[in-house]
Design a protein around this motif. Structure first.
Motif, short mmCIF file in Angstrom:
data_model
loop_
_atom_site.label_atom_id
_atom_site.label_comp_id
_atom_site.label_asym_id
_atom_site.label_seq_id
_atom_site.Cartn_x
_atom_site.Cartn_y
_atom_site.Cartn_z
N GLY A 1 0.83 -1.19 0.00
CA GLY A 1 0.00 0.00 0.00
C GLY A 1 0.87 1.25 0.00
O GLY A 1 1.84 1.33 0.74
N HIS B 1 -1.25 7.96 -0.70
CA HIS B 1 -1.46 8.87 -1.83
C HIS B 1 -2.30 10.03 -1.30
O HIS B 1 -3.44 9.83 -0.87
N LEU C 1 -1.45 -0.96 -4.14
CA LEU C 1 -2.68 -0.20 -3.92
C LEU C 1 -2.36 1.22 -3.46
O LEU C 1 -1.50 1.43 -2.60
N THR C 2 -3.04 2.20 -4.03
CA THR C 2 -2.92 3.57 -3.54
C THR C 2 -3.89 3.74 -2.37
O THR C 2 -5.04 3.33 -2.43
N LEU C 3 -3.38 4.35 -1.30
CA LEU C 3 -4.16 4.49 -0.07
C LEU C 3 -4.44 5.95 0.21
O LEU C 3 -3.54 6.72 0.54
N SER C 4 -5.71 6.34 0.08
CA SER C 4 -6.10 7.71 0.34
C SER C 4 -7.10 7.83 1.47
O SER C 4 -7.41 8.94 1.92
N GLU D 1 -11.46 3.38 3.06
CA GLU D 1 -11.94 2.40 2.07
C GLU D 1 -10.76 1.70 1.41
O GLU D 1 -10.82 0.49 1.15
N ASP D 2 -9.70 2.45 1.15
CA ASP D 2 -8.50 1.85 0.55
C ASP D 2 -7.79 0.95 1.55
O ASP D 2 -7.23 -0.09 1.18
N TYR D 3 -7.80 1.34 2.83
CA TYR D 3 -7.19 0.51 3.86
C TYR D 3 -7.87 -0.86 3.90
O TYR D 3 -7.22 -1.90 4.02
N LYS E 1 -9.38 -2.32 1.47
CA LYS E 1 -8.98 -3.09 0.28
C LYS E 1 -7.65 -3.79 0.51
O LYS E 1 -7.46 -4.94 0.09
#
Length: 314
Positions: free
Chosen positions: A243, A246, A290-293, A296-298, A300
């Motif tokens: 991760g 971003h 994975l880009t983490l913003s 929700e990204d966490y 994923k």
């Protein structure tokens, strides 16, 4: 082979962790290391008595200071760490060993900014509810990822670059953080003998343990040529997800302090290969990048970490 004989074997010149990993099944069936030494490095045979004395001193130090020793020949040795090419033959541990079950590395620069620190704190606190946060406990992103509101988060695994008699082997600031982690019920790990002092090379060696133990890895903040590349270089061979923080809404994100983040976000595997100085991208073995913003990204990334991987054997 018992822990003493494995310690002796690891002291023999030219017999390193990669050799011991390759021969672990054979070693698990014999009692003494003598025949192996006679076969592989006969000129070291005269030194075995001395190595035995050193091994006894190490074992005595561990018993006196509540330091556990875990051999690569032991069934409870972390299988994910055994996947790296040169896993430590013996791990020295102090604290809650059960924290090794679910581990994520959160790493970044020692020269972090206020923005980087805030992100590290939030990410660390979020993942600490389900995973053990793993890194070197050094200043910057490492340290900020394990503290939240002035206190160490639960579930921290620190990989240190000196022996576990850390008040003798580590710097004063490092001692403070290690104390906090132990007092919070965390786990400290080293591959170095209890009284061995940290040096300029031991940190890069320790980074491979961070990579090996972790089911996922998050890069919070780093320059394109930052020291995080050492952990990433080891991790990028293991087929596990990465991760990358971003944060495009911040002007600072477009400066050099987030250079590695942008490089990998923009170029993917090509960017990762560039950062870790890998000439052939075919040598990479990574899961998803994975880009983490946000949260929700966490989630994923957590899903990727919990997806069973095939083909990995200890």
């Amino acid at each position: 082979m018992d822990i003493k004989n494995l310690l002796i074997l690891s002291m023999v010149k030219t017999i390193g962790p990669a050799f011991i990993k390759k021969n672990r099944h054979r070693l698990s069936k014999i009692a003494s290391c003598e025949d192996i030494v006679y076969e592989v490095k006969p000129d070291e045979s005269d030194n075995l008595r001395h190595y035995g004395t050193v091994a006894d001193e190490i074992i005595s130090d561990c018993k006196a200071n509540d330091i556990k020793m875990l051999s690569i020949l032991d069934d409870t040795y972390p299988s994910q760490l055994a996947e790296i090419g040169d896993p430590p033959s013996v791990l020295f541990l102090k604290g809650d060993v059960s924290l090794l079950e679910h581990v994520i590395a959160i790493i970044g620069t020692r020269h972090s900014t206020e923005l980087g620190n805030k992100i590290a704190e939030r990410v660390g606190e979020y993942f600490s509810h389900k995973y053990s946060i793993c890194n070197g406990l050094v200043e910057g992103i490492d340290e900020h990822s394990i503290y939240y509101n002035g206190h160490v988060t639960k579930n921290v695994v620190g990989i240190i670059s000196g022996g576990l008699l850390y008040k003798e082997t580590c710097s004063s600031n490092h001692i403070r953080v290690i104390d906090d982690v132990i007092n919070a019920g965390g786990l400290i790990i080293s591959e170095f003998y209890p009284r061995q002092k940290e040096d300029k090379f031991s940190g890069s060696k320790a980074s491979r343990i961070q990579a090996g133990l972790s089911h996922g890895l998050i890069l919070v903040q780093s320059k394109a040529d930052g020291g995080s590349k050492y952990t990433l270089a080891k991790y990028a061979k293991l087929g596990r997800p990465i991760g990358i923080i971003h944060y495009p809404s911040s002007e600072e994100y477009y400066t050099e302090v987030f250079g590695a983040n942008r490089l990998i976000v923009e170029k993917g595997k090509d960017g990762l290969a560039q950062m870790i100085d890998l000439k052939k991208i075919s040598s990479l073995n990574v899961g998803s990048i994975l880009t983490l913003s946000g949260k929700e990204d966490y989630d994923k990334l957590i899903k990727e970490m919990e997806t069973p991987k095939t083909g990995m054997l200890f």
